[in-house]
Design a protein around this motif. Structure first.
Motif, PDB file in Angstrom:
ATOM      1  N   SER A  84       0.840  -1.206   0.000  1.00 49.09           N
ATOM      2  CA  SER A  84       0.000   0.000   0.000  1.00 49.09           C
ATOM      3  C   SER A  84       0.870   1.249   0.000  1.00 49.09           C
ATOM      4  O   SER A  84       0.593   2.218  -0.713  1.00 49.09           O
ATOM      5  CB  SER A  84      -0.928   0.001   1.220  1.00 49.09           C
ATOM      6  OG  SER A  84      -1.841  -1.077   1.175  1.00 49.09           O
ATOM      7  N   THR A 118      -4.526   5.855   0.579  1.00 46.04           N
ATOM      8  CA  THR A 118      -3.708   4.654   0.376  1.00 46.04           C
ATOM      9  C   THR A 118      -2.739   4.456   1.534  1.00 46.04           C
ATOM     10  O   THR A 118      -2.529   3.325   2.005  1.00 46.04           O
ATOM     11  CB  THR A 118      -2.937   4.749  -0.948  1.00 46.04           C
ATOM     12  OG1 THR A 118      -3.835   5.070  -2.006  1.00 46.04           O
ATOM     13  CG2 THR A 118      -2.252   3.433  -1.263  1.00 46.04           C
ATOM     14  N   GLY A 122      -2.585   1.436   4.364  1.00 39.85           N
ATOM     15  CA  GLY A 122      -1.382   0.729   4.796  1.00 39.85           C
ATOM     16  C   GLY A 122      -1.240   0.719   6.309  1.00 39.85           C
ATOM     17  O   GLY A 122      -0.822  -0.288   6.905  1.00 39.85           O
TER      18      GLY A 122
END
Length: 285
Positions: A84, A118, A122
């Protein structure tokens, strides 16, 4: 007293996800001031924050891979969280390049929120179990092969666009371009296709080279710079990178013909690289 390299290394080890997340967030907040009014130093400030974000982002991932114990069975950059963060890094690089070219646009309102989301993804899945070195090597091998295949295809498409450009240019000089039985795309269309193919090939070869490096580190716990396949892949990427940079500097009147000659050289070099990969241990291991 610590030496300068040790001080820098100690500083880099203090970098966390918060550092580049905050940098990208500040860049987004600076861009939001567009709704308030015109600020003279907004563009330089956004570029500075993006530069800080990219530097800390790359440093974090690099140190995360380097600091993994050798006897640890976990793969390098092989967890969903790290993937990610790698995806976010790719998006951030694309945005930075696009923003450098057109800082007057509002692409930041599309890129930066997705980059932040994003990174947030993660962070949220950071506790998931990473893949083993064997699983990671297989995954990165697939990425390496797929990316190099796309890069190869893009070089070939660009080469064909260059050939058609020369044919169409010749036909225009001879005033034969209007024949309904032998119609080719316009020079502008072929020129755009050539440029896009060059950019795509450079991007995917870069992804393939990076994936190949990570694959080797996961599989052999070392990186053999003397391997002919690795050397040729790196040289191919550097050539394509230089060709892309030079192509964008040409004047529109001469771009198509010169881009074709560069793509022709890239095609020849690509064939050499593929031969080197196939006949070396890199290609069969």
């Amino acid at each position: 007293m610590l030496s300068a390299p040790l001080i820098v290394l100690e500083f880099l080890h203090k970098i966390s996800i918060t550092c580049f997340f905050t940098s990208y967030l500040v860049a987004l907040l600076l861009e939001l001031t567009r709704f308030v009014g015109q600020f003279r130093f907004r563009t330089p400030a956004v570029l500075v924050m993006m530069g800080i974000g990219l530097f800390t982002h790359v440093s974090y991932l690099f140190l995360r891979a380097v600091n993994l114990p050798v006897d640890d069975n976990r793969g390098l950059l092989s967890s969903w969280a790290e993937w990610s963060l790698l995806l976010a890094l790719g998006l951030a690089i694309c945005f930075f390049i696009a923003y450098l070219r057109r800082p007057d646009t509002i692409i930041s309102f599309f890129f930066l929120p997705l980059i932040l989301l994003t990174i947030g993804l993660g962070i949220s899945i950071g506790g998931w179990e990473p893949f083993s070195r064997t699983e990671a090597a297989d995954t990165w091998r697939s990425i390496h092969g797929f990316a190099m295949m796309i890069g190869t295809g893009a070089v070939l498409v660009g080469f064909l666009a260059g050939v058609m450009y020369l044919v169409q240019s010749r036909r225009l000089k001879l005033k034969r371009a209007g024949s309904p039985r032998f119609r080719l795309p316009t020079l502008e269309t072929l020129d755009r296709a050539n440029r896009r193919a060059l950019v795509i090939s450079t991007t995917f070869v870069a992804i393939g080279v990076v994936a190949g490096m990570i694959m080797n580190l996961n599989q052999h716990e070392r990186f053999d710079w003397a391997d002919s396949g690795i050397l040729l892949s790196l040289m191919l990427f550097l050539w394509l990178l230089a060709a892309t940079a030079i192509e964008f500097m040409y004047s529109p009147a001469s771009r198509g013909r010169k881009a074709f000659y560069m793509m022709l050289a890239s095609l020849g070099f690509l064939l050499l690289a593929l031969i080197g990969v196939v006949v070396s241990s890199h290609g069969v291991s």
